[in-house]
Scaffold this motif. Structure first.
Motif, PDB file in Angstrom:
ATOM      1  N   THR A 155       0.819  -1.222   0.000  1.00  0.00           N
ATOM      2  CA  THR A 155       0.000   0.000   0.000  1.00  0.00           C
ATOM      3  C   THR A 155       0.851   1.268   0.000  1.00  0.00           C
ATOM      4  O   THR A 155       0.612   2.188  -0.793  1.00  0.00           O
ATOM      5  CB  THR A 155      -0.921   0.008   1.248  1.00  0.00           C
ATOM      6  OG1 THR A 155      -1.733  -1.155   1.225  1.00  0.00           O
ATOM      7  CG2 THR A 155      -1.795   1.246   1.295  1.00  0.00           C
ATOM      8  N   LYS A 200      -6.266   3.982  -0.053  1.00  0.00           N
ATOM      9  CA  LYS A 200      -5.194   4.981   0.077  1.00  0.00           C
ATOM     10  C   LYS A 200      -4.865   5.596  -1.287  1.00  0.00           C
ATOM     11  O   LYS A 200      -5.653   6.346  -1.812  1.00  0.00           O
ATOM     12  CB  LYS A 200      -3.966   4.347   0.735  1.00  0.00           C
ATOM     13  CG  LYS A 200      -4.291   3.389   1.885  1.00  0.00           C
ATOM     14  CD  LYS A 200      -5.022   4.062   3.028  1.00  0.00           C
ATOM     15  CE  LYS A 200      -5.275   3.056   4.155  1.00  0.00           C
ATOM     16  NZ  LYS A 200      -6.258   3.465   5.122  1.00  0.00           N
ATOM     17  N   SER A 222      -9.887   9.691  -0.484  1.00  0.00           N
ATOM     18  CA  SER A 222     -10.514   9.467   0.831  1.00  0.00           C
ATOM     19  C   SER A 222     -12.027   9.297   0.734  1.00  0.00           C
ATOM     20  O   SER A 222     -12.769   9.757   1.606  1.00  0.00           O
ATOM     21  CB  SER A 222     -10.162  10.630   1.793  1.00  0.00           C
ATOM     22  OG  SER A 222      -8.764  10.806   1.855  1.00  0.00           O
ATOM     23  N   SER A 242      -6.023   7.148   8.511  1.00  0.00           N
ATOM     24  CA  SER A 242      -5.840   6.867   7.098  1.00  0.00           C
ATOM     25  C   SER A 242      -4.709   7.687   6.490  1.00  0.00           C
ATOM     26  O   SER A 242      -4.013   8.446   7.179  1.00  0.00           O
ATOM     27  CB  SER A 242      -7.126   7.075   6.298  1.00  0.00           C
ATOM     28  OG  SER A 242      -7.056   6.339   5.076  1.00  0.00           O
ATOM     29  N   GLY A 254      -2.823   8.661   2.224  1.00  0.00           N
ATOM     30  CA  GLY A 254      -2.816   8.420   0.785  1.00  0.00           C
ATOM     31  C   GLY A 254      -3.750   9.286  -0.030  1.00  0.00           C
ATOM     32  O   GLY A 254      -3.693   9.257  -1.255  1.00  0.00           O
ATOM     33  N   SER A 268       0.821  12.047   6.532  1.00  0.00           N
ATOM     34  CA  SER A 268       0.551  11.577   5.175  1.00  0.00           C
ATOM     35  C   SER A 268       0.502  12.831   4.310  1.00  0.00           C
ATOM     36  O   SER A 268      -0.350  13.699   4.506  1.00  0.00           O
ATOM     37  CB  SER A 268      -0.799  10.844   5.130  1.00  0.00           C
ATOM     38  OG  SER A 268      -1.182  10.648   3.785  1.00  0.00           O
TER      39      SER A 268
END
Ligand SMILES: Cc1ncc(COP(=O)(O)O)c(C=O)c1O
Length: 384
Positions: free
Chosen positions: A176, A199, A205, A327, A329, A364
């Protein structure tokens, strides 16, 4: 599709996903759960959406091509995809997992180890000797994750998958954080490449999903049976959104990687930061391996802050552009405190063993302008 094409071209055109019936440049969203038989003994191409669906097929074809495999299976979440891999095993089999791994995957392995399988954890970034030391005669699966979440450890996929192949175990990597653009696990000899498409692949999202891509058709068939039996498939609308995301992945991911690299350098130079974990930095312990195995170094930067135990909270609450959220990405930059968030399901001992200790913050990086992200971090660090 020729090998000479660049990654952006491949992302846009992989899988020939035009709608054959209408010429639509995007496939239709086939919400239908069931498909008509022309006659009782004449099966249609698609029978029932749990088994296959034209929109999901289009997304799976595209990712298969990007990953360089023969078949991709898309699931309702990354965890549904990961759990399907364990379904290939027989009770009593031994699994070797990574010490530093996404908290949900650790939890999956921990529960699997309570009565069903034997599970041990290894610092896989230490390479084949660490794996050999943990090997048992019933070892049947090595679960890898590279770069690892959140410490960005890098595992040598070629060396470890060779060891698995020579000793009769499946190798599976959660790729990932690498994205299909930076690492091609199947070409390095790994049996199963897994992604949480929640991601970078879907990238906005707004989709939860996971995939398994393989080269071997027998393995694909066994996983297909598992998915059909357990039923955690990616829904048609989410398949469409994932395909739409995949088409712009190169643009997003390149910007995210370069933002992360800039952020990592700025953090490393800052007096309130004790240590930065980013494989693009020359002093990262596996920098050379990352340089060889990856095309780019990822968009997650984690770092340890100097100061008391409340330093991460002061930093996170002072951030303006980075949203405090689980989360990673997506196009927006996020910040988290792993022990309370992504790695809360790990036991404190496992977190300690993994090195997820102290004032650790995980970022991220999204696609915003690098200068704005740096400005935000610097003003927040002032308040720590
Ligand atoms: C590296 C990694 N693998 C797997 C998962 C699980 O994916 P999902 O949330 O899509 O089930 C996550 C979720 O954060 C992750 O970060």
């Amino acid at each position: 599709m020729t090998k000479k094409q660049g990654n952006s071209t491949r992302c846009v055109h992989a899988g020939d996903t035009h709608d054959a019936a209408t010429g639509g440049v995007m496939p239709a969203i086939h919400q239908s759960t069931t498909f008509a038989y022309p006659a009782m003994r004449e099966k249609p191409e698609h029978i029932y959406t749990r088994e296959s669906n034209p929109t999901r097929d289009a997304f799976e074809r595209a990712l298969t091509e990007l990953e360089g495999g023969s078949r991709t299976l898309a699931f309702a979440s990354g965890m549904a995809a990961s759990t399907a891999v364990l379904e290939l095993l027989t009770p009593g089999d031994h699994i070797i997992g990574p010490a530093n791994v996404y908290g949900g995957s650790f939890n999956m392995l921990r529960v699997a180890g309570e009565g069903r399988f034997e599970v041990s954890y290894v610092h896989q970034n230490e390479g084949p000797p660490a794996l050999r030391a943990a090997w048992r005669k019933n070892t049947r699966l090595v679960w890898m994750e590279t770069p690892s979440n959140p410490l960005m450890h890098i595992t040598d996929l070629k060396a470890l998958s060779e060891l698995c192949a020579a000793n009769g175990a499946l190798s599976c990597v959660d790729s990932t954080l690498a994205t299909p653009l930076a690492t091609r696990p199947l070409a390095l000899g790994v049996d199963i490449s897994m992604h949480s498409i929640t991601k970078y692949i879907a990238g906005h999202s707004d989709v939860l999903g996971g995939t398994l891509t393989v080269s071997d058709s027998d393995l694909a068939g066994r996983l297909m049976q598992v998915r059909n039996r357990t039923g955690g498939v990616l829904a048609p609308l989410d398949s469409y959104l994932a395909l739409r995301g995949l088409k712009t992945m190169e643009l997003r991911v390149r910007r995210q990687f370069s933002n992360a690299s800039r952020v990592a350098e700025e953090l490393q130079a800052h007096g309130k930061v004790a240590q930065v974990h980013y494989p693009g930095l020359a002093d990262h312990p596996q920098h050379a391996l990352a340089d060889k195995q990856m095309d780019g170094f990822g968009a997650i930067v984690s770092f340890h802050l100097h100061g008391d135990e409340n330093a991460p909270e002061r930093l996170l609450n002072a951030l303006d552009l980075f949203t405090i959220a689980e989360s990673l990405g997506g196009v927006e930059s996020l910040a988290g405190f792993p022990p309370l968030m992504s790695h809360a399901t790990m036991t404190p001992e496992a977190r300690r063993a993994a090195g997820i200790t102290g004032n650790l913050v995980r970022l991220s990086c999204g696609i915003e302008d690098a200068a704005d992200l740096v400005t935000d971090l610097l003003q927040a660090l002032e308040q720590v």
